[in-house]
Design a protein around this motif. Structure first.
Motif, PDB file in Angstrom:
ATOM      1  N   GLU A  63       0.837  -1.188   0.000  1.00 14.60           N
ATOM      2  CA  GLU A  63       0.000   0.000   0.000  1.00 14.60           C
ATOM      3  C   GLU A  63       0.873   1.240   0.000  1.00 14.60           C
ATOM      4  N   LEU A  64       0.280   2.335  -0.379  1.00 13.64           N
ATOM      5  CA  LEU A  64       0.999   3.600  -0.371  1.00 13.64           C
ATOM      6  C   LEU A  64       0.004   4.734  -0.221  1.00 13.64           C
ATOM      7  N   GLU A  65       0.532   5.921   0.033  1.00 13.77           N
ATOM      8  CA  GLU A  65      -0.321   7.097   0.169  1.00 13.77           C
ATOM      9  C   GLU A  65      -0.252   7.912  -1.105  1.00 13.77           C
ATOM     10  N   VAL A  66      -1.402   8.383  -1.536  1.00 14.98           N
ATOM     11  CA  VAL A  66      -1.454   9.213  -2.736  1.00 14.98           C
ATOM     12  C   VAL A  66      -2.150  10.529  -2.403  1.00 14.98           C
ATOM     13  N   SER A  67      -1.856  11.545  -3.187  1.00 16.96           N
ATOM     14  CA  SER A  67      -2.507  12.842  -3.034  1.00 16.96           C
ATOM     15  C   SER A  67      -3.911  12.771  -3.600  1.00 16.96           C
ATOM     16  N   LEU A  68      -4.772  13.623  -3.070  1.00 19.92           N
ATOM     17  CA  LEU A  68      -6.110  13.724  -3.629  1.00 19.92           C
ATOM     18  C   LEU A  68      -5.989  14.167  -5.075  1.00 19.92           C
ATOM     19  N   GLY A  69      -6.841  13.611  -5.932  1.00 22.43           N
ATOM     20  CA  GLY A  69      -6.778  13.926  -7.353  1.00 22.43           C
ATOM     21  C   GLY A  69      -6.033  12.889  -8.169  1.00 22.43           C
ATOM     22  N   THR A  70      -5.305  11.989  -7.494  1.00 23.03           N
ATOM     23  CA  THR A  70      -4.572  10.936  -8.203  1.00 23.03           C
ATOM     24  C   THR A  70      -5.555   9.938  -8.814  1.00 23.03           C
ATOM     25  N   THR A  71      -5.281   9.469 -10.019  1.00 20.23           N
ATOM     26  CA  THR A  71      -6.124   8.413 -10.583  1.00 20.23           C
ATOM     27  C   THR A  71      -5.701   7.070  -9.993  1.00 20.23           C
ATOM     28  N   LEU A  72      -6.619   6.123 -10.010  1.00 20.56           N
ATOM     29  CA  LEU A  72      -6.289   4.788  -9.510  1.00 20.56           C
ATOM     30  C   LEU A  72      -5.227   4.137 -10.389  1.00 20.56           C
ATOM     31  N   LEU A  73      -5.235   4.471 -11.667  1.00 19.91           N
ATOM     32  CA  LEU A  73      -4.216   3.916 -12.570  1.00 19.91           C
ATOM     33  C   LEU A  73      -2.825   4.426 -12.184  1.00 19.91           C
ATOM     34  N   ALA A  74      -2.717   5.710 -11.904  1.00 21.55           N
ATOM     35  CA  ALA A  74      -1.432   6.287 -11.506  1.00 21.55           C
ATOM     36  C   ALA A  74      -0.981   5.707 -10.162  1.00 21.55           C
ATOM     37  N   ALA A  75      -1.929   5.509  -9.256  1.00 19.35           N
ATOM     38  CA  ALA A  75      -1.593   4.946  -7.952  1.00 19.35           C
ATOM     39  C   ALA A  75      -1.045   3.532  -8.111  1.00 19.35           C
ATOM     40  N   ALA A  76      -1.691   2.723  -8.956  1.00 25.89           N
ATOM     41  CA  ALA A  76      -1.231   1.353  -9.178  1.00 25.89           C
ATOM     42  C   ALA A  76       0.156   1.348  -9.811  1.00 25.89           C
ATOM     43  N   ALA A  77       0.397   2.279 -10.713  1.00 21.31           N
ATOM     44  CA  ALA A  77       1.705   2.358 -11.363  1.00 21.31           C
ATOM     45  C   ALA A  77       2.786   2.666 -10.329  1.00 21.31           C
ATOM     46  N   ARG A  78       2.471   3.588  -9.415  1.00 20.66           N
ATOM     47  CA  ARG A  78       3.455   3.934  -8.370  1.00 20.66           C
ATOM     48  C   ARG A  78       3.733   2.753  -7.473  1.00 20.66           C
ATOM     49  N   ALA A  79       2.718   1.921  -7.222  1.00 28.70           N
ATOM     50  CA  ALA A  79       2.881   0.753  -6.362  1.00 28.70           C
ATOM     51  C   ALA A  79       3.490  -0.423  -7.127  1.00 28.70           C
ATOM     52  N   LYS A  80       3.708  -0.237  -8.415  1.00 26.78           N
ATOM     53  CA  LYS A  80       4.184  -1.307  -9.285  1.00 26.78           C
ATOM     54  C   LYS A  80       3.224  -2.502  -9.263  1.00 26.78           C
ATOM     55  N   ALA A  81       1.961  -2.208  -9.104  1.00 26.12           N
ATOM     56  CA  ALA A  81       0.920  -3.232  -9.161  1.00 26.12           C
ATOM     57  C   ALA A  81       0.453  -3.307 -10.616  1.00 26.12           C
ATOM     58  N   PRO A  82       0.705  -4.418 -11.302  1.00 22.89           N
ATOM     59  CA  PRO A  82       0.403  -4.491 -12.738  1.00 22.89           C
ATOM     60  C   PRO A  82      -1.084  -4.294 -13.011  1.00 22.89           C
ATOM     61  N   LEU A  83      -1.373  -3.366 -13.895  1.00 21.11           N
ATOM     62  CA  LEU A  83      -2.758  -3.081 -14.255  1.00 21.11           C
ATOM     63  C   LEU A  83      -2.768  -2.699 -15.726  1.00 21.11           C
TER      64      LEU A  83
END
Ligand code: FES
Length: 102
Positions: A12-32
């Motif tokens: 898991e990680l923390e993201v700023s408000l406004g982040t897309t779920l796709l961008a969040a997954a990319a930051r976590a290196k969770a393949p999507l």
């Protein structure tokens, strides 16, 4: 900030408000999938929102036309809007979203 958990295997990680779920997954290196690179037309980025759906913006016209299963969102067009804990899942990330979270 909103804490986002990616299935069982991608932490898991923390993201700023406004982040897309796709961008969040990319930051976590969770393949999507993102075959259309976030244009909202390929469905490859569909993700199940296990908990925290109230933290997200509502589906736009493009997403409604996709007619995803209930509880699933199009990650490239869905933004985090409120702070809290959000749990996302696709089968590839491991775990069982029906099991109680810990
Ligand atoms: S990346 Fe294609 S619909 Fe989201």
């Amino acid at each position: 900030m909103t804490r986002v958990r990616f299935g069982r295997d991608f932490g898991e990680l923390e993201v700023s408000l406004g982040t897309t779920l796709l961008a969040a997954a990319a930051r976590a290196k969770a393949p999507l999938g993102n075959a259309c690179r976030g244009q909202g037309v390929c469905r490859a980025c569909a993700v199940r929102v296990v908990s925290g759906a109230q933290l997200l913006d509502t589906a736009g016209e493009l997403e409604r036309q996709m007619q995803l299963e209930p509880g699933w969102r199009m990650a490239c067009k869905t933004h985090v809007q409120r702070p809290g804990l959000l749990q996302l899942w696709i089968p590839h990330w491991g775990g069982d979203p029906s099991a109680p979270s810990g």
